[in-house]
Design an enzyme around this catalytic site. Structure first.
Site, PDB file in Angstrom:
ATOM      1  N   GLU A 233       4.608   2.832   7.949  1.00 52.14           N
ATOM      2  CA  GLU A 233       4.767   1.720   6.917  1.00 52.14           C
ATOM      3  C   GLU A 233       6.043   1.177   7.671  1.00 52.14           C
ATOM      4  O   GLU A 233       6.206   0.029   7.718  1.00 52.14           O
ATOM      5  CB  GLU A 233       4.660   2.005   5.597  1.00 52.14           C
ATOM      6  CG  GLU A 233       3.456   2.502   5.236  1.00 52.14           C
ATOM      7  CD  GLU A 233       3.424   3.118   3.536  1.00 52.14           C
ATOM      8  OE1 GLU A 233       4.366   2.661   2.864  1.00 52.14           O
ATOM      9  OE2 GLU A 233       2.743   3.919   3.622  1.00 52.14           O
TER      10      GLU A 233
ATOM     11  N   TYR B 164       1.263  11.630   3.691  1.00 53.49           N
ATOM     12  CA  TYR B 164       2.408  10.868   3.225  1.00 53.49           C
ATOM     13  C   TYR B 164       3.576  10.721   4.088  1.00 53.49           C
ATOM     14  O   TYR B 164       4.229   9.600   4.430  1.00 53.49           O
ATOM     15  CB  TYR B 164       3.177  11.935   2.015  1.00 53.49           C
ATOM     16  CG  TYR B 164       2.434  11.573   0.659  1.00 53.49           C
ATOM     17  CD1 TYR B 164       0.956  11.142   0.739  1.00 53.49           C
ATOM     18  CD2 TYR B 164       3.051  11.489  -0.596  1.00 53.49           C
ATOM     19  CE1 TYR B 164       0.481  10.686  -0.733  1.00 53.49           C
ATOM     20  CE2 TYR B 164       2.413  11.324  -1.962  1.00 53.49           C
ATOM     21  CZ  TYR B 164       1.137  11.021  -1.787  1.00 53.49           C
ATOM     22  OH  TYR B 164       0.314  10.707  -3.007  1.00 53.49           O
TER      23      TYR B 164
END
Length: 226
Positions: free
Chosen positions: A171, A164
Site C-alpha cells: 500500500e 498485514y
C-alpha cells in the site's frame, strides 16, 4: 441494538456475500498473475494486458474499489448503529488506509503509476483478499455454528503476521508511486501525510490483532484441555 434472530441473519448474509466477493477478487488476482508471468513481452505491456483483460472502462481495479467501498459503508454503519460491538476507531483506521488506495488513488487518479505497478498491486490484492476471505468466513461460521473449526480460528488470528506487513509495504509503495501524478497540488501533501501515518496505524492494528490472538487462542486451547 439487541441481539435478535433478524440481526444474526442479516449479519450472516452480509458476511457470506462479502466472503464471496473477495473470493472473486482473489480469483482475479491469481488469474492476472498467471497472465503476467506467461506474457512474452515487457513488464509494462504485461500489466496493460492484465488490466485490459478485466475490461475496466472508467478506472483500474474497479471490482476492488467497489467491494471495498461496499464493505466500508456497511461495517462503519453497523458499528455506529451498535449492530456489532466493534471499536469505532479501529474500524475507521482499518478502512481509511484501504479507501485511500481504492478511492483516493484507483478512482481519483486512475492514471497513477501506482495503479499499474503490477507486483505491488498483486501483493496488495492477495494480502487483502486472503485476509477478507478468512475474516468473513470466520464471522459467517461464528453466526451459524456454536463451535468454529479450530483451523479457521487459527487462520483468522495467525495469517495477519504475514498478510498485514505485505499489505503495509504494498500500500505504501502504491501511494509513493502516485505522488508524481499529483505533484504541485494540495492532494500531494495529503498523500505525504498519509504515508507518515502508515507506520503508526500499522503498529496499532498489529498490536490489536496480537492481543486478540492471545486472548482467543488461549481460551480455545484451555477449553481443549478441559
Amino acid at each position: 441494538m439487541p441481539n435478535s434472530v433478524f440481526v444474526d441473519k442479516y449479519l450472516a448474509l452480509y458476511n457470506v456475500i462479502s466472503a464471496s466477493l473477495w473470493c472473486v477478487i482473489l480469483f482475479q488476482t491469481l488469474r492476472d498473475a498467471i497472465i503476467f508471468l506467461n506474457y512474452d513481452s515487457d513488464i509494462t505491456s504485461a500489466a496493460e494486458c492484465v488490466y485490459i483483460s478485466h475490461s475496466y472502462i472508467d478506472y483500474p481495479h474497479k471490482t476492488l474499489v467497489l467491494v471495498q467501498a461496499f464493505n466500508a459503508v456497511v461495517e462503519i454503519s453497523n458499528t455506529l448503529l451498535g449492530i456489532v460491538k466493534s471499536s469505532i476507531p479501529t474500524v475507521l483506521l482499518q478502512f481509511l488506509a484501504r479507501l485511500l488506495i481504492t478511492v483516493g488513488i484507483s478512482y481519483y487518479i486512475p492514471g497513477s503509476k501506482g495503479n499499474f505497478h503490477f507486483l505491488s498491486y498483486t501483493s496488495l490484492s492477495l494480502a487483502w483478499s486472503v485476509t477478507e476471505v478468512i475474516r468473513y468466513s470466520f464471522f459467517s461460521a461464528k453466526l451459524v455454528k456454536n463451535d468454529i473449526p479450530y483451523s479457521l480460528l487459527w487462520l483468522r488470528y495467525s495469517t495477519f503476521f504475514v498478510l498485514y506487513p505485505a499489505g503495509l509495504f504494498s500500500e505504501s509503495y502504491v501511494v509513493y508511486l502516485s505522488l508524481d501524478s499529483v505533484r504541485g497540488s494540495g492532494y500531494y501533501w495529503f498523500l505525504i501525510f498519509a504515508l507518515t501515518m502508515y507506520i503508526p496505524g500499522f503498529v496499532v492494528l498489529y498490536g490489536y490483532m496480537i492481543k486478540q490472538r492471545k486472548k482467543v487462542l488461549n481460551v480455545k486451547n484451555a477449553k481443549k484441555l478441559q
